[in-house]
Every structure is written in structure tokens, then in C-alpha cells.
Design an enzyme around this catalytic site. Structure first.
Site, PDB file in Angstrom:
ATOM      1  N   LEU A   1      38.755  36.468  37.827  1.00  0.00           N
ATOM      2  CA  LEU A   1      39.052  37.129  36.552  1.00  0.00           C
ATOM      3  C   LEU A   1      38.133  36.563  35.472  1.00  0.00           C
ATOM      4  CD1 LEU A   1      41.061  39.349  35.780  1.00  0.00           C
ATOM      5  CD2 LEU A   1      42.535  37.582  34.872  1.00  0.00           C
ATOM      6  N   HIS A   2      36.869  36.961  35.505  1.00  0.00           N
ATOM      7  CA  HIS A   2      35.889  36.501  34.528  1.00  0.00           C
ATOM      8  C   HIS A   2      35.911  37.432  33.310  1.00  0.00           C
ATOM      9  CE1 HIS A   2      32.903  39.603  35.788  1.00  0.00           C
ATOM     10  NE2 HIS A   2      33.454  39.419  36.984  1.00  0.00           N
ATOM     11  N   ALA A   3      34.904  37.369  32.462  1.00  0.00           N
ATOM     12  CA  ALA A   3      34.920  38.065  31.172  1.00  0.00           C
ATOM     13  C   ALA A   3      35.111  39.578  31.273  1.00  0.00           C
ATOM     14  CB  ALA A   3      33.638  37.758  30.398  1.00  0.00           C
TER      15      ALA A   3
ATOM     16  N   SER B   1      38.571  40.583  32.571  1.00  0.00           N
ATOM     17  CA  SER B   1      39.576  40.197  31.569  1.00  0.00           C
ATOM     18  C   SER B   1      39.594  41.201  30.425  1.00  0.00           C
ATOM     19  CB  SER B   1      39.275  38.795  31.011  1.00  0.00           C
ATOM     20  OG  SER B   1      39.467  37.817  32.004  1.00  0.00           O
TER      21      SER B   1
ATOM     22  N   GLU C   1      34.264  46.246  40.725  1.00  0.00           N
ATOM     23  CA  GLU C   1      33.169  45.432  41.243  1.00  0.00           C
ATOM     24  C   GLU C   1      33.044  45.622  42.746  1.00  0.00           C
ATOM     25  OE1 GLU C   1      33.983  41.426  39.959  1.00  0.00           O
ATOM     26  OE2 GLU C   1      33.564  41.920  37.867  1.00  0.00           O
TER      27      GLU C   1
END
Length: 89
Positions: free
Chosen positions: A14-16, A19, A87
Site C-alpha cells: 500500500l504505497h502512495a 493509498s 497494478e
């Protein structure tokens, strides 16, 4: 209140970008939406809160939604996780 347990499956966790997408999606609903991992919980509408959770791939978390549109909110958020936030991995 509705709840569902999920596992983060996208490679980078859960990166930028995920998020931001999660906070944006959660913000579309009137219901209160919370993510809980271990002993920590955050408001899913807060990108800063989500980023401070530092949840890598494989992290198990619980999504809780409570309010007038809780079913739709939970379904939308579960779909994000299931689709790996768009992704590849």
C-alpha cells in the site's frame, strides 16, 4: 457494521498511489470506513493515515464500514484490493 478481511496482493504494498486511490474511493461514501492491521487502525479516507500504516505485500488487514452506504463502500474497496489497485503485480 460490515467487515471483511483481505490480504494486500500487489507487489509494492500500500504505497502512495494505492493509498491515494483508496482514500479517494472511501471519500465517495458517507459511511465511516476503517482499515485495521494488527493493533493499528486508520480512517480509510485519510491518505496520510494510510501511508503511515506501511503495509507491504502480504499484510492481512480488516476493512470495516459503518453507515448508510456501508455495503456499497465495502464492495468498492474490496474490488480495489482484489484488482491490486490496477497494478500488474
Amino acid at each position: 457494521m460490515l467487515q471483511q478481511t483481505l490480504t494486500i496482493r500487489n507487489k509494492l504494498g500500500l504505497h502512495a498511489r494505492p493509498s491515494a486511490l483508496l482514500a479517494k474511493t472511501a471519500g465517495l461514501f458517507k459511511s465511516s470506513i476503517t482499515l485495521t492491521s494488527g493493533s493499528r487502525s486508520v480512517d480509510a479516507k485519510s491518505i496520510l493515515g494510510l501511508m503511515t500504516m506501511a503495509m507491504p505485500c502480504g499484510t492481512e488487514l480488516t476493512i470495516s464500514a459503518e453507515g448508510p452506504d456501508e455495503k456499497a463502500a465495502l464492495e468498492s474497496i474490496v474490488e480495489l484490493f482484489e484488482n491490486r489497485f490496477g497494478e500488474e503485480e
